[in-house]
Scaffold this active site. Structure first.
Site, PDB file in Angstrom:
ATOM      1  N   ASP A 143      25.845  44.592  32.448  1.00 59.63           N
ATOM      2  CA  ASP A 143      25.706  43.645  30.852  1.00 59.63           C
ATOM      3  C   ASP A 143      26.243  42.748  31.260  1.00 59.63           C
ATOM      4  OD1 ASP A 143      28.355  43.123  32.455  1.00 59.63           O
ATOM      5  OD2 ASP A 143      29.928  44.625  31.397  1.00 59.63           O
ATOM      6  N   ASP A 158      26.936  38.644  30.945  1.00 58.61           N
ATOM      7  CA  ASP A 158      28.094  37.525  30.001  1.00 58.61           C
ATOM      8  C   ASP A 158      26.930  36.016  29.699  1.00 58.61           C
ATOM      9  OD1 ASP A 158      29.343  39.453  30.204  1.00 58.61           O
ATOM     10  OD2 ASP A 158      29.695  39.123  33.353  1.00 58.61           O
ATOM     11  N   ASP A 211      35.263  33.201  41.143  1.00 61.73           N
ATOM     12  CA  ASP A 211      35.910  33.873  41.702  1.00 61.73           C
ATOM     13  C   ASP A 211      35.438  33.858  42.694  1.00 61.73           C
ATOM     14  OD1 ASP A 211      34.645  36.114  40.630  1.00 61.73           O
ATOM     15  OD2 ASP A 211      36.100  37.571  40.677  1.00 61.73           O
TER      16      ASP A 211
HETATM   17  P1  ATP Z   1      30.021  43.410  36.953  1.00 64.17           P
HETATM   18  O1  ATP Z   1      29.676  43.275  35.775  1.00 64.17           O
HETATM   19  O2  ATP Z   1      29.809  44.016  37.979  1.00 64.17           O
HETATM   20  O3  ATP Z   1      31.276  44.962  37.166  1.00 64.17           O
HETATM   21  P2  ATP Z   1      30.890  40.532  37.007  1.00 64.17           P
HETATM   22  O4  ATP Z   1      30.676  40.062  38.367  1.00 64.17           O
HETATM   23  O5  ATP Z   1      29.708  40.570  35.788  1.00 64.17           O
HETATM   24  O6  ATP Z   1      30.278  42.079  37.448  1.00 64.17           O
HETATM   25  P3  ATP Z   1      32.539  41.263  35.232  1.00 64.17           P
HETATM   26  O7  ATP Z   1      34.319  41.429  35.705  1.00 64.17           O
HETATM   27  O8  ATP Z   1      31.707  41.420  34.241  1.00 64.17           O
HETATM   28  O9  ATP Z   1      32.429  40.988  36.368  1.00 64.17           O
HETATM   29  O10 ATP Z   1      33.780  39.353  34.992  1.00 64.17           O
HETATM   30  C1  ATP Z   1      32.492  38.106  34.913  1.00 64.17           C
HETATM   31  C2  ATP Z   1      32.478  37.165  35.592  1.00 64.17           C
HETATM   32  O11 ATP Z   1      33.694  37.045  35.351  1.00 64.17           O
HETATM   33  C3  ATP Z   1      32.122  37.115  37.168  1.00 64.17           C
HETATM   34  O12 ATP Z   1      31.600  36.858  37.743  1.00 64.17           O
HETATM   35  C4  ATP Z   1      33.150  36.205  37.432  1.00 64.17           C
HETATM   36  O13 ATP Z   1      32.413  34.829  36.933  1.00 64.17           O
HETATM   37  C5  ATP Z   1      34.673  35.775  36.719  1.00 64.17           C
HETATM   38  N1  ATP Z   1      35.362  36.533  37.186  1.00 64.17           N
HETATM   39  C6  ATP Z   1      36.125  37.980  36.401  1.00 64.17           C
HETATM   40  N2  ATP Z   1      37.389  38.064  36.617  1.00 64.17           N
HETATM   41  C7  ATP Z   1      37.331  36.935  37.336  1.00 64.17           C
HETATM   42  C8  ATP Z   1      39.193  37.025  38.234  1.00 64.17           C
HETATM   43  N3  ATP Z   1      40.018  37.903  37.876  1.00 64.17           N
HETATM   44  N4  ATP Z   1      39.141  35.322  39.117  1.00 64.17           N
HETATM   45  C9  ATP Z   1      38.202  34.626  38.452  1.00 64.17           C
HETATM   46  N5  ATP Z   1      36.509  34.372  38.300  1.00 64.17           N
HETATM   47  C10 ATP Z   1      36.736  36.100  37.426  1.00 64.17           C
HETATM   48 MG    MG Z   2      29.733  41.344  34.281  1.00 65.07          MG
END
Ligand code: ATP
Ligand code: MG
Length: 468
Positions: free
Chosen positions: A74, A76, A157
C-alpha cells in the site's frame, strides 16, 4: 534484478552515524524510483496537500519496496498537516486510530493512509516539554505528539522504513542511512535498539517480518537484545498481536518467518501452548506446523485464498491433540474430549492473540471434523461430504498425515470416495462395515469408551449432527 536495483542506488556521500538532522538527498538520477510507480491516488493526495502549503511525502514500505523492485502493499503518506487539516482537504477522508490518529483517504477500494509527522521517543529534549506517555517498562502508551519531518524520521522503526519520496522533485530524503542498509540488505533499528524495543516490543516481530519478506539480515546490534526482550510481548494487547500474527504468517514467507520467530524466542510468547508442544513432541509438532506454513506460502504464491482459521487450527493442533487424548483417557467420549480441550485452548490462546469469533468458529469446526472423518458408516460419509467445512477438514487430515500421523489410510479413503461413483461409494461403505464391524464408530486412536464420572453422557454422538 534485485542486485541490479541495489547497485543502481548510488551513494551521494559517505556513511555517517545515524540519525541525522539533515538528510542525505538522492536526486532523481541517483535512485531507480520513478514517479509513475507511485499510485495515482497517492500522488493526488500528496499533490493536493503540497498545493495547500503542507509538506507531504510518500514514505515507509512503499519507498522501500519500490527501491527493491517489489510491488508495494500500500502507499503511506507523511505530512505536516494535522489529521483535521487533512480531513478538511478531502471529502473522501476519515480520521481513524486509537494509538494515534491517522487519516484514511478512500478511492474506491484503495485507501491512502496519511499520517501527520510525529515526534517519537524520549531522548529528544522537546522545548515545549511535550512528551509521549511511557509505561514503566518504557513502552509508549500514547504518542500523538506531532513533530517535524526530522522527528518523524527518527521515530520510525527501521532505517529502511524512514525514506521519504517527493514525487514533485523526484528526490528521496534519507535521514537514517536507509539507502545504505537497503544496499547491504540489513534490517537496522533507528536509535538504541534496547530502548526502541522497550518502547514498542512489536518492533521485534516487525524486524523478523521484514527480514523474512525482504530476505535481509537483522543487523547485529538490532538482533542482539531480541531473545532477552522477547517476553515483553506478553504485555502487548492481544488484539494487536493477532493482527501482527496475520501479517507474519499470511505474507507469503510464513515458513522462514516461523524459523526466525523460533530462533529469536518470539514464537513462545505468541503461541505458548504450541511452543510447549514443540518441546514435548518436536518431530510431529514441527512437521505439522511447517507443512501448514509451506502450504500457506504456496497458496499465496498461486494467488489462492488463505484463511486465518485453517492457519490457527494448524498452529494449535499440536497442543490440542494431546489434551483431547488426556481427557479421553479420563473417560470422556472422543468428540466431547476434543470439544472440551478445544474450548480451553481457544480461551487460553485468545489471551495472547485475540482471534475473533469469525475465525475461532470455523477453526473449531475443522478440529471437530478430525473426529468425525473416521466415522463413515451408513449415511455419515455422504452427510460429511455435504458439510461446508468438509474440504477444510479433509485438507487438515492430509496435513496431519503428512506430518507422520497414522490414520489407517483415512486420507486416501476420502480422496477415493470423493472421486467415486454412487455405486462405488456404496461398495466402499459396505467394505468399511465389514472391516470395522467390531468398533464401527470409534476413530482408530480412541480409548475404550468409559462412563463419565457423573455417569451421564453430556451430548449425543457428534455424528448425528452431520450436515447441519
Ligand atoms: P508493509 O506495509 O509492507 O508491511 P510498512 O513498512 O509499510 O510495511 P506499515 O506497518 O504499513 O509497514 O507501517 C508504515 C510505516 O510506519 C513503516 O514503514 C514505519 O516507518 C512506520 N512504523 C510502523 N510501525 C511502527 C512501529 N511499531 N514503530 C515505529 N515505526 C513504525
Ligand atoms: Mg505499509
Amino acid at each position: 534484478m534485485l542486485k541490479k536495483l541495489i547497485q543502481s542506488l548510488r551513494s551521494p556521500r559517505k556513511r555517517q552515524p545515524h540519525p541525522r538532522t539533515t538528510p542525505l538527498v538522492l536526486s532523481k538520477r541517483q535512485h531507480p524510483l520513478g514517479r509513475q510507480q507511485i499510485s495515482r491516488n497517492a500522488l493526488s493526495v500528496i499533490e493536493r496537500l503540497q498545493h495547500s502549503g503542507y509538506q507531504a511525502y510518500a514514505v515507509g514500505g512503499c519507498v522501500r519496496d519500490l527501491l527493491l523492485g517489489l510491488p508495494p502493499k500500500d502507499f503511506d503518506v507523511a505530512t505536516s498537516a494535522t489529521p483535521e487539516q487533512v480531513r478538511a482537504a478531502f471529502r473522501n477522508a476519515r480520521v481513524i486510530g486509537r494509538r494515534f490518529k491517522l487519516v484514511h483517504v478512500h478511492f474506491g477500494r484503495e485507501i491512502i493512509e496519511v499520517a501527520t509527522f510525529r515526534a517519537g521517543h524520549v531522548e529528544q529534549a522537546r522545548p515545549d516539554n511535550q512528551q509521549s506517555a511511557h509505561h514503566e517498562s518504557g513502552r509508549i502508551l500514547r504518542d500523538n505528539v506531532y513533530g517535524t519531518l526530522e522527528e518523524d524520521a527518527e521515530r520510525r522503526d527501521f532505517t529502511i522504513n524512514a525514506l521519504y519520496y517527493d514525487p514533485g522533485s523526484e528526490r528521496i530524503l534519507d535521514y537514517a542511512h536507509g539507502v545504505h542498509d537497503i544496499r547491504n540488505q540489513l534490517i537496522r533499528l533507528i536509535g538504541n535498539p534496547e530502548q526502541r524495543y522497550q518502547e514498542d516490543p512489536v518492533r521485534m516481530l516487525r524486524a523478523v517480518r521484514f527480514a523474512a519478506k525482504l530476505d535481509f539480515d537483522i543487523e547485529r546490534h538490532t538482533a542482539a537484545p531480541i531473545r532477552r526482550l522477547a517476553p515483553l510481548l506478553r504485555d502487548i494487547p492481544a488484539a494487536r498481536l493477532f493482527e501482527e500474527v496475520l501479517k507474519l504468517f499470511l505474507s507469503g514467507q510464513a515458513e522462514i518467518t516461523f524459523d526466525l520467530l523460533c530462533q529469536y524466542d518470539l514464537f513462545a510468547p505468541l503461541f505458548p501452548a504450541s511452543a510447549k508442544a514443540l518441546q514435548r513432541n518436536p518431530r510431529y509438532s514441527e512437521a505439522l506446523i511447517r507443512q501448514a506454513l509451506i502450504n500457506t506460502d504456496q497458496r499465496i504464491a498461486e494467488g489462492k485464498p488463505v484463511t486465518p482459521a485453517f492457519l490457527f487450527a494448524a498452529l494449535l493442533w499440536p497442543a490440542l491433540a494431546p489434551r483431547a487424548a488426556q481427557l479421553q483417557e479420563r473417560g470422556l467420549p472422543a468428540s466431547v474430549a476434543l470439544q472440551d480441550a478445544a474450548q480451553e485452548l481457544v480461551i487460553e490462546q485468545c489471551k495472547h492473540t485475540a482471534v475473533p469469533k469469525r475465525f475461532t468458529i470455523p477453526m473449531r469446526e475443522i478440529w471437530d471434523m478430525q473426529e468425525r472423518l473416521p466415522r463413515r458408516s451408513g449415511k455419515r460419509a455422504d452427510l460429511l461430504l455435504e458439510n461446508p467445512r468438509f474440504r477444510a477438514g479433509y485438507d487438515f487430515l492430509l496435513l496431519r498425515e503428512s506430518a507422520g500421523e497414522q490414520t489407517d489410510g483415512l486420507g486416501e479413503w476420502w480422496t477415493l470416495y470423493q472421486e467415486a461413483s454412487d455405486s462405488q461409494r456404496r461398495q466402499m461403505i459396505r467394505q468399511l462395515g465389514q472391516r470395522d464391524s467390531a468398533t464401527p464408530d470409534e476413530p482408530a486412536s480412541a480409548a475404550p469408551r468409559k462412563r463419565r464420572r457423573g455417569g451421564k453422557r453430556r451430548r449425543g454422538p457428534r455424528s448425528e449432527q452431520a450436515g447441519e
